[in-house]
Write a protein that holds these residues in place. Sequence first.
Motif: not given
Length: 228
Positions: A7-11
Amino acid sequence: MSSRAPFFEPPLPQPDEPEETRQFANVPWAPPINVVPAVVPIEVDVVATDNVVIRVMDAQAYDRGMSLRIETWVNPDSASRAQDRHGLPEEPQVGLLLDDGTKLGAGDLGHSPDVGPDEPGTADAPLFIPTGGISGELRASQHMWIAPVPAGEAELVVAWSSLDVPETFVSLDLGAVREASGQARELWPLPDVTESEMGWFAYAPGGHTAYTSSLGLSFNDEVDDTLR
């Protein structure tokens, strides 16, 4: 393992910087930062008028004290009256009357006329310190740190002259808070700051900031953001 797409973009990659060793400790003027408290619902209206509603929501019980949450709602028609001389939103006065007659919060915080180093029998009076919340024109949330939990019973005292609220008292069941304190859960050990590690510069309950003492300890007062 989940088969769903992330769901979240990689940091973003972080620059290589040397890690600083930090030591943390609990301070007496705030709830411990390594403990999950037990929540004691209270949900009692202290004041309910056409101008304002002030309600005690709950107490978070710790092994060494309690955090009392007080919520306030202001009628939009009364918002202009609930401002200080600088035009900023006011909050109601809040205090605590113990069953032995001790008043906490009756004067400037930390300088109540009935609590001080020169008053007999008050050396061990509980701390009564604001630890953040939110403040706006129509709604405010105040958090008061009381440590330790008083041995007897107590009454919460609220007043707000700008909105025609006289001194109003409501009883608190501190027995339930003391009982619940045994359910607070320490997550991992942390030391307590000692008086020798604190100077006058270290005592900043209103700032909710991290600082470093002469011994190199970092103390973090974790509170809600205060909007003023």
